[in-house]
Design a protein around this motif. Sequence first.
Motif, PDB file in Angstrom:
ATOM      1  N   LEU A 146      21.716  21.811  -0.052  1.00 49.92           N
ATOM      2  CA  LEU A 146      21.236  20.482   0.319  1.00 49.92           C
ATOM      3  C   LEU A 146      22.072  19.412  -0.398  1.00 49.92           C
ATOM      4  N   PRO A 147      23.223  19.045   0.163  1.00 44.68           N
ATOM      5  CA  PRO A 147      24.035  17.996  -0.463  1.00 44.68           C
ATOM      6  C   PRO A 147      23.274  16.671  -0.517  1.00 44.68           C
ATOM      7  N   PHE A 148      23.334  16.029  -1.665  1.00 40.49           N
ATOM      8  CA  PHE A 148      22.722  14.721  -1.919  1.00 40.49           C
ATOM      9  C   PHE A 148      21.194  14.744  -1.806  1.00 40.49           C
ATOM     10  N   ALA A 149      20.603  15.918  -2.030  1.00 42.57           N
ATOM     11  CA  ALA A 149      19.151  15.972  -2.184  1.00 42.57           C
ATOM     12  C   ALA A 149      18.728  15.491  -3.563  1.00 42.57           C
ATOM     13  N   ALA A 199      36.070  10.479  -1.450  1.00 43.11           N
ATOM     14  CA  ALA A 199      36.707   9.175  -1.586  1.00 43.11           C
ATOM     15  C   ALA A 199      35.859   8.029  -1.038  1.00 43.11           C
ATOM     16  N   VAL A 200      34.907   8.324  -0.151  1.00 47.09           N
ATOM     17  CA  VAL A 200      34.081   7.276   0.436  1.00 47.09           C
ATOM     18  C   VAL A 200      33.357   6.494  -0.647  1.00 47.09           C
ATOM     19  N   THR A 201      33.344   5.172  -0.507  1.00 45.86           N
ATOM     20  CA  THR A 201      32.722   4.199  -1.431  1.00 45.86           C
ATOM     21  C   THR A 201      33.497   4.045  -2.736  1.00 45.86           C
ATOM     22  N   GLN A 202      34.621   4.734  -2.887  1.00 48.71           N
ATOM     23  CA  GLN A 202      35.409   4.658  -4.106  1.00 48.71           C
ATOM     24  C   GLN A 202      36.690   3.856  -3.864  1.00 48.71           C
ATOM     25  N   ASN A 203      37.342   3.466  -4.945  1.00 52.81           N
ATOM     26  CA  ASN A 203      38.650   2.824  -4.844  1.00 52.81           C
ATOM     27  C   ASN A 203      39.652   3.841  -4.310  1.00 52.81           C
ATOM     28  N   LEU A 257      23.844  25.475   5.241  1.00 57.72           N
ATOM     29  CA  LEU A 257      24.182  24.142   4.750  1.00 57.72           C
ATOM     30  C   LEU A 257      23.498  23.112   5.631  1.00 57.72           C
ATOM     31  N   LEU A 258      22.747  22.198   4.997  1.00 57.22           N
ATOM     32  CA  LEU A 258      22.065  21.117   5.700  1.00 57.22           C
ATOM     33  C   LEU A 258      22.684  19.801   5.240  1.00 57.22           C
ATOM     34  N   PRO A 259      23.641  19.255   6.004  1.00 62.07           N
ATOM     35  CA  PRO A 259      24.416  18.095   5.541  1.00 62.07           C
ATOM     36  C   PRO A 259      23.861  16.738   5.929  1.00 62.07           C
ATOM     37  N   GLY A 260      22.644  16.683   6.465  1.00 60.27           N
ATOM     38  CA  GLY A 260      22.150  15.435   7.011  1.00 60.27           C
ATOM     39  C   GLY A 260      21.899  14.319   6.020  1.00 60.27           C
ATOM     40  N   LEU A 261      21.831  14.632   4.717  1.00 60.48           N
ATOM     41  CA  LEU A 261      21.563  13.610   3.712  1.00 60.48           C
ATOM     42  C   LEU A 261      22.833  12.923   3.203  1.00 60.48           C
ATOM     43  N   ILE A 262      23.995  13.480   3.527  1.00 61.26           N
ATOM     44  CA  ILE A 262      25.237  12.980   2.934  1.00 61.26           C
ATOM     45  C   ILE A 262      25.503  11.531   3.343  1.00 61.26           C
ATOM     46  N   GLY A 263      25.495  11.273   4.640  1.00 63.32           N
ATOM     47  CA  GLY A 263      25.798   9.930   5.120  1.00 63.32           C
ATOM     48  C   GLY A 263      24.863   8.864   4.582  1.00 63.32           C
ATOM     49  N   PRO A 264      23.532   9.047   4.695  1.00 64.58           N
ATOM     50  CA  PRO A 264      22.617   8.035   4.154  1.00 64.58           C
ATOM     51  C   PRO A 264      22.779   7.819   2.651  1.00 64.58           C
ATOM     52  N   ALA A 265      22.984   8.891   1.884  1.00 63.59           N
ATOM     53  CA  ALA A 265      23.128   8.737   0.430  1.00 63.59           C
ATOM     54  C   ALA A 265      24.406   7.992   0.084  1.00 63.59           C
ATOM     55  N   GLN A 266      25.495   8.313   0.765  1.00 64.10           N
ATOM     56  CA  GLN A 266      26.764   7.634   0.492  1.00 64.10           C
ATOM     57  C   GLN A 266      26.662   6.141   0.821  1.00 64.10           C
ATOM     58  N   ALA A 267      25.912   5.822   1.875  1.00 60.03           N
ATOM     59  CA  ALA A 267      25.795   4.421   2.301  1.00 60.03           C
ATOM     60  C   ALA A 267      24.649   3.690   1.614  1.00 60.03           C
ATOM     61  N   GLY A 268      23.847   4.400   0.825  1.00 64.45           N
ATOM     62  CA  GLY A 268      22.694   3.777   0.180  1.00 64.45           C
ATOM     63  C   GLY A 268      21.590   3.426   1.155  1.00 64.45           C
ATOM     64  N   GLU A 269      21.508   4.147   2.260  1.00 64.41           N
ATOM     65  CA  GLU A 269      20.463   3.913   3.260  1.00 64.41           C
ATOM     66  C   GLU A 269      19.268   4.815   2.925  1.00 64.41           C
ATOM     67  N   TRP A 270      18.459   4.378   1.976  1.00 67.03           N
ATOM     68  CA  TRP A 270      17.447   5.277   1.420  1.00 67.03           C
ATOM     69  C   TRP A 270      16.240   5.455   2.325  1.00 67.03           C
ATOM     70  N   SER A 271      15.976   4.525   3.214  1.00 72.85           N
ATOM     71  CA  SER A 271      14.900   4.750   4.180  1.00 72.85           C
ATOM     72  C   SER A 271      15.275   5.871   5.143  1.00 72.85           C
ATOM     73  N   LEU A 272      16.538   5.909   5.560  1.00 70.84           N
ATOM     74  CA  LEU A 272      17.007   6.995   6.419  1.00 70.84           C
ATOM     75  C   LEU A 272      17.046   8.307   5.633  1.00 70.84           C
ATOM     76  N   TRP A 273      17.431   8.240   4.361  1.00 67.95           N
ATOM     77  CA  TRP A 273      17.432   9.434   3.506  1.00 67.95           C
ATOM     78  C   TRP A 273      16.019  10.025   3.432  1.00 67.95           C
ATOM     79  N   LEU A 274      15.025   9.175   3.241  1.00 67.21           N
ATOM     80  CA  LEU A 274      13.635   9.653   3.186  1.00 67.21           C
ATOM     81  C   LEU A 274      13.225  10.274   4.520  1.00 67.21           C
ATOM     82  N   GLU A 275      13.599   9.637   5.598  1.00 68.44           N
ATOM     83  CA  GLU A 275      13.262  10.162   6.927  1.00 68.44           C
ATOM     84  C   GLU A 275      13.850  11.560   7.124  1.00 68.44           C
ATOM     85  N   ARG A 276      15.094  11.724   6.715  1.00 68.97           N
ATOM     86  CA  ARG A 276      15.749  13.026   6.892  1.00 68.97           C
ATOM     87  C   ARG A 276      15.198  14.068   5.919  1.00 68.97           C
ATOM     88  N   MET A 277      14.819  13.654   4.722  1.00 68.45           N
ATOM     89  CA  MET A 277      14.187  14.595   3.799  1.00 68.45           C
ATOM     90  C   MET A 277      12.874  15.112   4.391  1.00 68.45           C
TER      91      MET A 277
END
Length: 341
Positions: free
Chosen positions: A8-11, A164-168, A262-282
């Motif tokens: 569970l990446p970014f759980a 690299a996403v969200t990084q310099n 592998l359940l990768p659905g949390l990666i995008g919301p966590a990287q973008a800081g979209e925590w309402s979507l992260w909760l929905e997917r959890m």
Amino acid sequence: MNPMTVVLPFALPPTELAGDLIRVLETPAFATLLSRHKRLQTRIVDSESRALPHEIWLAQQTSQPGAGIALAARAMQAYALGAAAQQGYWFMVQPCHLQLARTHLLLADQRHLNLSEAESRALYDSARPSFEQHGGSLLYATPQLWFWRADGWASLDTATPDAAVTQNVADWMPEGEHARSCRRLQNEIQMAWHEHPVNQAREARGAALINACWIWGGAEAAHAARAPLAIAGGPDWMQALADSAWRQPDVQQLLAAPRPLLLPGLIGPAQAGEWSLWLERMHAIEQEWLAPLLLALRSGQLNQLTLLLNDRERTLQVDCTRMGLHAFWRKCNLDNLITQG
């Protein structure tokens, strides 16, 4: 009876937000597995790693030991490119968008580019001469995934896009003997695409420009290996690492023939800081996967369930057994998402 591993990446939520997030998480099965475990292990991730923990795990499943994040040759097999991948050294190439922050460039998450087949084909045709001049064949797989043969570039040290996403971006550019040549190649692609009709049309409708390409995942053909993986969604390169029947499995399919999932659905919301979507997917993961797997563990259909959780900085491994679930004196909660690490 067989064991099963679920990745569970970014759980693991950010430390500063974890308390607030777990207060609104309604995941009793997840809480039970986190609390009534047989063993729990935490590890701090190497801050200089050029791949995320779940990507390192994927590479370990699909590459020979010591090969690094050598995923390209294995991914090629999913796109009828296996014959080409039998020899040479191949990289994955992904068209991408670099955006200007106040002081540096950021790599945009490729999940949101909405690059069409026609657009990608046109950009591919424009870029192919430069790639062939610097190395060998450039092969098209999907709109967001191409493969490039560069036999002399095996020492090039690359970073994964999600690392690299969200990084310099400057901190994640290729390094090593061929880094300068790689930068020249990237500059040529940027120039070729700068006023390309595809980008003119995208700009006119307010879409992100495709103004760069990300080169990574270099692999020797001999390093490709088939592994019994199940992957529920994710970008094209990730799904390619599982056989076609195991790219969108359901829980009954997994219980009938257990294999790492592998359940990768949390990666995008966590990287973008979209925590309402992260909760929905959890909550969806709880209902679709964790609750049925907990039931299978209780009934003896599984003899062990291992959860591998991570963020950018930490990993948490939770080993659960049927006997461990009888530890009724342990209160079921999500506190281990906070206290570990």
